[in-house]
Design a protein around this motif. Sequence first.
Motif, PDB file in Angstrom:
ATOM      1  N   TYR A 280      24.221  73.810  42.932  1.00  0.00           N
ATOM      2  CA  TYR A 280      23.661  75.105  43.292  1.00  0.00           C
ATOM      3  C   TYR A 280      23.990  75.473  44.723  1.00  0.00           C
ATOM      4  CZ  TYR A 280      21.259  74.948  38.878  1.00  0.00           C
ATOM      5  OH  TYR A 280      20.995  74.887  37.536  1.00  0.00           O
ATOM      6  N   PRO A 281      25.196  75.980  44.954  1.00  0.00           N
ATOM      7  CA  PRO A 281      25.482  76.560  46.275  1.00  0.00           C
ATOM      8  C   PRO A 281      24.518  77.703  46.548  1.00  0.00           C
ATOM      9  CG  PRO A 281      27.498  76.314  44.983  1.00  0.00           C
ATOM     10  CD  PRO A 281      26.352  76.059  44.055  1.00  0.00           C
ATOM     11  N   ALA A 282      24.450  78.136  47.791  1.00  0.00           N
ATOM     12  CA  ALA A 282      23.430  79.094  48.186  1.00  0.00           C
ATOM     13  C   ALA A 282      23.500  80.391  47.401  1.00  0.00           C
ATOM     14  CB  ALA A 282      23.541  79.367  49.685  1.00  0.00           C
ATOM     15  N   TRP A 283      24.698  80.809  46.992  1.00  0.00           N
ATOM     16  CA  TRP A 283      24.777  82.091  46.302  1.00  0.00           C
ATOM     17  C   TRP A 283      24.062  82.060  44.962  1.00  0.00           C
ATOM     18  CZ3 TRP A 283      26.758  83.228  41.543  1.00  0.00           C
ATOM     19  CH2 TRP A 283      27.662  82.329  40.963  1.00  0.00           C
ATOM     20  N   TYR A 284      23.963  80.897  44.322  1.00  0.00           N
ATOM     21  CA  TYR A 284      23.212  80.812  43.069  1.00  0.00           C
ATOM     22  C   TYR A 284      21.747  81.186  43.322  1.00  0.00           C
ATOM     23  CZ  TYR A 284      26.823  78.187  40.501  1.00  0.00           C
ATOM     24  OH  TYR A 284      27.967  77.803  39.850  1.00  0.00           O
ATOM     25  N   ILE A 285      21.184  80.651  44.404  1.00  0.00           N
ATOM     26  CA  ILE A 285      19.783  80.911  44.719  1.00  0.00           C
ATOM     27  C   ILE A 285      19.579  82.388  45.029  1.00  0.00           C
ATOM     28  CG2 ILE A 285      17.865  80.273  46.221  1.00  0.00           C
ATOM     29  CD1 ILE A 285      19.442  77.668  46.838  1.00  0.00           C
ATOM     30  N   LYS A 286      20.475  82.957  45.828  1.00  0.00           N
ATOM     31  CA  LYS A 286      20.381  84.367  46.193  1.00  0.00           C
ATOM     32  C   LYS A 286      20.518  85.260  44.954  1.00  0.00           C
ATOM     33  CE  LYS A 286      22.773  87.857  49.045  1.00  0.00           C
ATOM     34  NZ  LYS A 286      21.619  88.399  49.809  1.00  0.00           N
ATOM     35  N   ALA A 287      21.486  84.969  44.111  1.00  0.00           N
ATOM     36  CA  ALA A 287      21.698  85.772  42.911  1.00  0.00           C
ATOM     37  C   ALA A 287      20.494  85.695  41.979  1.00  0.00           C
ATOM     38  CB  ALA A 287      22.963  85.319  42.187  1.00  0.00           C
ATOM     39  N   ALA A 288      19.920  84.508  41.822  1.00  0.00           N
ATOM     40  CA  ALA A 288      18.755  84.357  40.951  1.00  0.00           C
ATOM     41  C   ALA A 288      17.583  85.176  41.468  1.00  0.00           C
ATOM     42  CB  ALA A 288      18.371  82.888  40.844  1.00  0.00           C
ATOM     43  N   SER A 289      17.356  85.156  42.769  1.00  0.00           N
ATOM     44  CA  SER A 289      16.197  85.847  43.333  1.00  0.00           C
ATOM     45  C   SER A 289      16.388  87.353  43.390  1.00  0.00           C
ATOM     46  CB  SER A 289      15.881  85.304  44.729  1.00  0.00           C
ATOM     47  OG  SER A 289      16.920  85.601  45.646  1.00  0.00           O
ATOM     48  N   GLU A 290      17.642  87.826  43.415  1.00  0.00           N
ATOM     49  CA  GLU A 290      17.891  89.255  43.571  1.00  0.00           C
ATOM     50  C   GLU A 290      18.181  89.992  42.269  1.00  0.00           C
ATOM     51  OE1 GLU A 290      19.699  89.160  48.135  1.00  0.00           O
ATOM     52  OE2 GLU A 290      21.031  89.572  46.443  1.00  0.00           O
ATOM     53  N   THR A 291      18.433  89.281  41.188  1.00  0.00           N
ATOM     54  CA  THR A 291      18.853  89.954  39.956  1.00  0.00           C
ATOM     55  C   THR A 291      17.871  89.769  38.808  1.00  0.00           C
ATOM     56  OG1 THR A 291      20.164  88.065  39.194  1.00  0.00           O
ATOM     57  CG2 THR A 291      21.283  89.710  40.566  1.00  0.00           C
ATOM     58  N   THR A 292      16.726  89.129  39.033  1.00  0.00           N
ATOM     59  CA  THR A 292      15.814  88.857  37.924  1.00  0.00           C
ATOM     60  C   THR A 292      14.442  89.498  38.070  1.00  0.00           C
ATOM     61  OG1 THR A 292      14.914  86.851  38.921  1.00  0.00           O
ATOM     62  CG2 THR A 292      16.897  86.614  37.575  1.00  0.00           C
ATOM     63  N   SER A 293      14.037  89.864  39.264  1.00  0.00           N
ATOM     64  CA  SER A 293      12.688  90.378  39.569  1.00  0.00           C
ATOM     65  C   SER A 293      11.609  89.310  39.370  1.00  0.00           C
ATOM     66  CB  SER A 293      12.355  91.621  38.730  1.00  0.00           C
ATOM     67  OG  SER A 293      12.047  91.286  37.389  1.00  0.00           O
ATOM     68  N   LYS A 294      12.011  88.056  39.160  1.00  0.00           N
ATOM     69  CA  LYS A 294      11.060  86.960  39.000  1.00  0.00           C
ATOM     70  C   LYS A 294      11.120  86.048  40.215  1.00  0.00           C
ATOM     71  CE  LYS A 294      11.836  86.751  33.982  1.00  0.00           C
ATOM     72  NZ  LYS A 294      12.273  85.885  32.851  1.00  0.00           N
ATOM     73  N   PRO A 295       9.987  85.419  40.592  1.00  0.00           N
ATOM     74  CA  PRO A 295      10.048  84.392  41.641  1.00  0.00           C
ATOM     75  C   PRO A 295      10.934  83.234  41.191  1.00  0.00           C
ATOM     76  CG  PRO A 295       7.771  85.007  41.149  1.00  0.00           C
ATOM     77  CD  PRO A 295       8.626  85.617  40.079  1.00  0.00           C
ATOM     78  N   SER A 296      11.514  82.516  42.147  1.00  0.00           N
ATOM     79  CA  SER A 296      12.367  81.366  41.847  1.00  0.00           C
ATOM     80  C   SER A 296      11.651  80.076  42.227  1.00  0.00           C
ATOM     81  CB  SER A 296      13.693  81.472  42.619  1.00  0.00           C
ATOM     82  OG  SER A 296      14.429  82.593  42.203  1.00  0.00           O
ATOM     83  N   PHE A 297      11.852  79.045  41.428  1.00  0.00           N
ATOM     84  CA  PHE A 297      11.193  77.756  41.617  1.00  0.00           C
ATOM     85  C   PHE A 297      12.208  76.657  41.366  1.00  0.00           C
ATOM     86  CE2 PHE A 297       7.843  74.711  39.601  1.00  0.00           C
ATOM     87  CZ  PHE A 297       7.908  73.890  40.706  1.00  0.00           C
ATOM     88  N   ASN A 298      12.562  75.938  42.423  1.00  0.00           N
ATOM     89  CA  ASN A 298      13.458  74.788  42.341  1.00  0.00           C
ATOM     90  C   ASN A 298      12.602  73.552  42.085  1.00  0.00           C
ATOM     91  OD1 ASN A 298      15.194  72.682  42.775  1.00  0.00           O
ATOM     92  ND2 ASN A 298      16.108  73.508  44.632  1.00  0.00           N
TER      93      ASN A 298
END
Length: 538
Positions: A280-298
């Motif tokens: 998970y490079p950083a762009w995966y985290i950014k894309a997940a948080s910006e394209t889903t409207s859901k909070p992200s949890f690693n």
Amino acid sequence: MKSLKSIIVLCVFVFASATAYSVIRGTESYNPGVVWHLGGPSTNYAGWAGQTVTRSQIEHELQLMQADGYTHVLLNGNVPGAIYYGNETWNRFEYALDWCDANDMYVVLELNYQYGKNEDREAYYNDPVGSLPGSFQIWVNLAKYHFSLIGVTLGNEVGIGTPSPGEEPDMPNYLAGFRDYLLESHGTLEALNTAWGSSYTDINDVNFPADTDAGYDDLWRFAAIQFGRYYSEIYDHYFKSDPVLGPNLIYGSEGGWVKDAYGDYPASTVVVYDDLMAYYPAWYIKAASETTSKPSFNTEIHLYNDGYSYGGSIEITRFRYFTDPLQGEWMNSSFAWGHWNSEISVPIHAETPGVLADVKRLEPQLRLFNTESRQSRLGVLMMRELLYMNYYKQPDYDPDPMTRAYSVMAATGRPWRFVKDLDLPDGQLDDLVLWSSDEMPISTLDAIVALPPSVSVHLVGALPTKTEYGLSLPPAKITELSNRIDSTYSTDNDALNAFVDPELPAYCHNIVDIQRLYWNPAPLGHFWYYLPYPEIEA
């Protein structure tokens, strides 16, 4: 007679369920946590295998976690396992939940009911709820009436279970569903043949495509939908409809975030994934948080561990703990409590509480960065095909277009965001940047061409030449896209120079290579590789 504690907790839960939360509990502010394999009698933690563990032993460990600055604990039960009221496994979890109730510590329960990991996908397809063992209800009963419980995750590192050619006899209903899906998504058999370059005369002749076939894209999407349906039906049956647990739980499965971004997992309330530095490079985290409207949890942030060979350092720990919130993810669980006793791990972990305190101190500034990014009118196109290519089609494709896009756009110094192709037209855009990719769905191409003239479209690299099925795009479509593009940049460096913020010092715009570990025990083994990355963030 119920105890006073049970009555109070029940009243609090009923009130909380009747009063809808504005956000999912536990995601309102920075919430770092720790994975704890509390397990049952077979779990070998701190010499506890085969032993009866006392309440004081459990409480002592939780006190240490809280003193380190962790605000939640992810309790892993090594399920499915033997659990019933009053046995050793039940007691361990009950002790932990009781203490967390009384000491303002959140709990996420991880139940490893797997999908796609050597399981019977036909049975899961036919009856998701009925496929669960009877012990599942016992775990649900255990979780009730504990106000510290904020979430449940099902499935650990689970794939979507894409079938292979030859499995058709074992999956008749799944196969029939796939054929129905093809007709529904393409409209007609003729349209399917056009998309795949095939010549079927009967939909019942279609079998599971191989991963080198044009139709594999459709099979992958169908498998993702079934993954989401499986866990969604379980959530709806056991949790969402429960008057005590209610619909406000953190809920998801550790199987990647692409399904959330594309609507294939409707019941998940957060984007849940299991992280290793390489995957998970950083762009995966950014894309997940910006394209889903859901909070992200690693659910597993891997930084240092006695039992794994990827090492670690305080620099990597600080980098990763800041990278998550920088990209919009505010909840993670460090892997794993009780596994930080080696000469390498001890000094790193000793510094971790200070890192967590630093992130908390800087939370207002990091939140502002998230807001500026989400509201930016500068976007980079994200297509499912780019993600799919990165996962499956070309494992050695390095760096992939999205990694390159991230490194360039982050180095410009400007706020920007990922824009999902399905969200076009996006009314909040002034500029849309396309990173070169061989493939582009015709529907995405048409959406770009139809953008209003007020949106400038920029291309980095070459025009796409193929559909998502690997067939040639019609020349007329390529011409339409070419005519809609306002500016083209031959190289990443040209794009960087075009969008760079001139107010920042020159060194802020450097792009460097950073080392990542490909964690894959078999068949390739572990190896290091390099990706471009904005130096200012590293």
